[in-house]
Design a protein around this motif. Structure first.
Motif, PDB file in Angstrom:
ATOM      1  N   GLY A   1       0.709  -1.323  -0.047  1.00 53.67           N
ATOM      2  CA  GLY A   1       0.020  -0.014  -0.027  1.00 53.67           C
ATOM      3  C   GLY A   1       0.760   1.260  -0.103  1.00 53.67           C
ATOM      4  N   ASN A   2       0.352   2.095   0.885  1.00 54.95           N
ATOM      5  CA  ASN A   2       0.725   3.590   0.754  1.00 54.95           C
ATOM      6  C   ASN A   2       2.080   3.839   1.366  1.00 54.95           C
ATOM      7  OD1 ASN A   2      -1.332   4.638  -0.636  1.00 54.95           O
ATOM      8  ND2 ASN A   2      -2.506   4.394   1.388  1.00 54.95           N
TER       9      ASN A   2
ATOM     10  N   LYS B   1      -1.217   1.593  -6.949  1.00 57.01           N
ATOM     11  CA  LYS B   1      -0.114   1.828  -5.598  1.00 57.01           C
ATOM     12  C   LYS B   1       1.543   1.211  -6.232  1.00 57.01           C
ATOM     13  CE  LYS B   1      -3.481   1.705  -2.247  1.00 57.01           C
ATOM     14  NZ  LYS B   1      -3.824   1.478  -0.826  1.00 57.01           N
TER      15      LYS B   1
ATOM     16  N   GLY C   1      -6.199  -1.176   2.043  1.00 57.87           N
ATOM     17  CA  GLY C   1      -5.256  -0.627   3.279  1.00 57.87           C
ATOM     18  C   GLY C   1      -5.117  -0.905   4.657  1.00 57.87           C
TER      19      GLY C   1
END
Lengths: 327, 327
Positions: free
Chosen positions: B83-84, B112, B236
């Motif tokens: 994810g981020n 992503k 997420g």
């Protein structure tokens, strides 16, 4: 510099005084929108870009509605608009507690009509052409006695739009160039009048769709040109200059950069994917202009280092966005 | 109040001192994200909502990377993340001029992965399960000697996340309640530690998908619970609490509000249509929680008047968004 500021004062439908008055009047009603930036977009454009997120703004017509006196306001307000002015006027009228009669052409985007209804505006349908819009608005005016507030050809609207520059140049004082969407010219006129008064050296560039390039043609001809028809995805940029906005565009806007719809769509996608903001095609056109070959290859704009981009509306039908982005 | 602040100090993997140090270290590298609000969403929720737009943030891992000394940093950094955190670590490493090795499970969202590549991170694929992620990361570590930075179970990450509260409570000091997405607990732990030190009376509520409700189960059981599998659109929020985050969640988070995916999608649509911001499902869950019956009908939250909602990631594949929104 002093001299130029003085010239501006009183010559057009708004000036720095009316804009500062507007700001005092509406600052508690409007959102001070943030300024965003992105290293990725800076790298793509070769400049430092500052995005003023007026797509978050909902109080765009507050100055026009709140500068009416109580008697004027009592019967409500009317406009004809397919776009963001319609919703903004409905919201401002709601806040003032007066009726808003909104004449909307049948081809307006669904989401914009929904916004008008959400804010309690009374929707009255017209045909898609300007003549029908005006006729229907006139009929509503005769029946209600409400005050007509034009989407852009109105000094109160110009003054309200000018407040964007007061904020923007305070938030990012290094800006040497402003790029602003042009339609009827209300937004860019207000922005230019305020910005040129604060910093006479600042450059004002307009961004316009090639399929509705009346402003570019007007600048070239030295008089207002209207078009028999327009053809662009940017539904907010199909109007023509008015007699209140043309003089400002003629005198203070250095150039009109026209872009293809495909460039607008690409910019809209970049706003979505990189800036993480929802913008309509009209709102993304400033970025499209800065990324365009027309701008990038013009030596006159080589020393535009800090570019302020006014990102206008954020009202886009998801289906339209998706159809555009998957291309 | 003094006493509680003292208890917090030194007890957990981060505290107000490490968070303030992190802020001094990274404030020039991160975006001070804006706080947005909407009268329409206030009316829907019956509260005043303040949205901290961390979906605009790209510098989320800066503290972890910039707190390394030169020798530690020289061989680069590794993480495993779908994810981020992956993109944020790649960007921070790029800014520091060191390599970033990012182990990404095969089921990670395309956008992503693209962000990691855009920031120059080296993508190394693993299977979708945690065991494969860890094995691959371990292999890369043996080969490169780079420093492993866990997505959430790391005091430097907690301190970095805590800086959000420093900004948020300065931007909207009237906030009496914070609602924060919970996954591995890094974000909410950092936010809670800073916020409780600034205002011990503030309430911290977590928002969690019903299909990955390990934190709610952990709170109920009084120990870390992990799940054999998770099932939620919020990609997420599928991680489990770690030994650095669990104590904070146990002690400082008042309640975990779980919501259905359908509620998350509805909230994501509201963020898009009303706030004009692009958020991923994980980022919209705070709004979903505040609008949920679980929250609205709980008398314990009746006097939560000013609610600060941390809007986390904005990385959503357009196709996923569209599929969700057209339902």
């Amino acid at each position: 510099m002093e001299e130029e500021s003085q010239i501006i004062k009183g010559k057009y439908a708004a000036d720095i005084s009316s804009i500062k008055e507007a700001h005092d009047r509406i600052k508690s009603l409007i959102l001070k929108t943030p300024v965003l930036s992105s290293a990725s977009l800076d790298a793509m454009s070769g400049r430092q870009l500052h995005f003023k997120c007026e797509n978050f703004q909902k109080g765009g017509a507050s100055n026009a509605v709140f500068s009416l006196n109580d008697e004027e306001a009592s019967k409500g307000v009317i406009t004809h608009s397919s776009g963001n002015h319609a919703a903004a006027l409905a919201l401002a009228a709601k806040l003032r507690g007066i009726p808003a009669y909104i004449v909307i052409p049948k081809n307006a985007p669904t989401c914009k009509v929904e916004n008008v209804k959400r804010y309690g505006g009374q929707v009255i349908w017209s045909e898609a052409n300007m003549r029908s819009r005006e006729e229907v608005a006139n009929k509503v005016w005769q029946e209600t006695g409400a005050i007509f507030i034009h989407p852009y050809n109105d000094g109160r609207i110009l003054s309200g739009q000018g407040t964007i520059s007061l904020e923007f140049l305070e938030q990012a004082p290094q800006i040497d160039t402003l790029v602003v969407p042009i339609s009827g010219g209300g937004l860019i006129s207000g922005v230019a009048l305020a910005a040129k008064s604060i910093n006479p050296a600042i450059r004002i560039l307009a961004a316009e769709p090639k399929g509705a390039d009346d402003a570019a043609q007007s600048k070239a001809a030295g008089r207002i040109i209207t078009l028999p028809e327009t053809n662009t995805i940017a539904d907010g940029l199909r109007a023509f200059l008015g007699d209140f906005t043309w003089p400002v565009v003629r005198d203070l806007v250095e150039d009109i950069i026209t872009v293809e719809d495909s460039e607008i769509i690409k910019a809209m996608k970049l706003c979505f994917e990189i800036l993480k903001i929802v913008v309509e095609p009209s709102g993304a056109i400033g970025l499209a202009a800065v990324l365009s070959e027309t701008f990038q290859k013009n030596p006159a704009w080589k020393d535009c280092k800090h570019i302020g981009i006014v990102v206008s509306g954020g009202n886009v039908d998801m289906a339209v966005l998706w159809d555009s982005l998957k291309k």
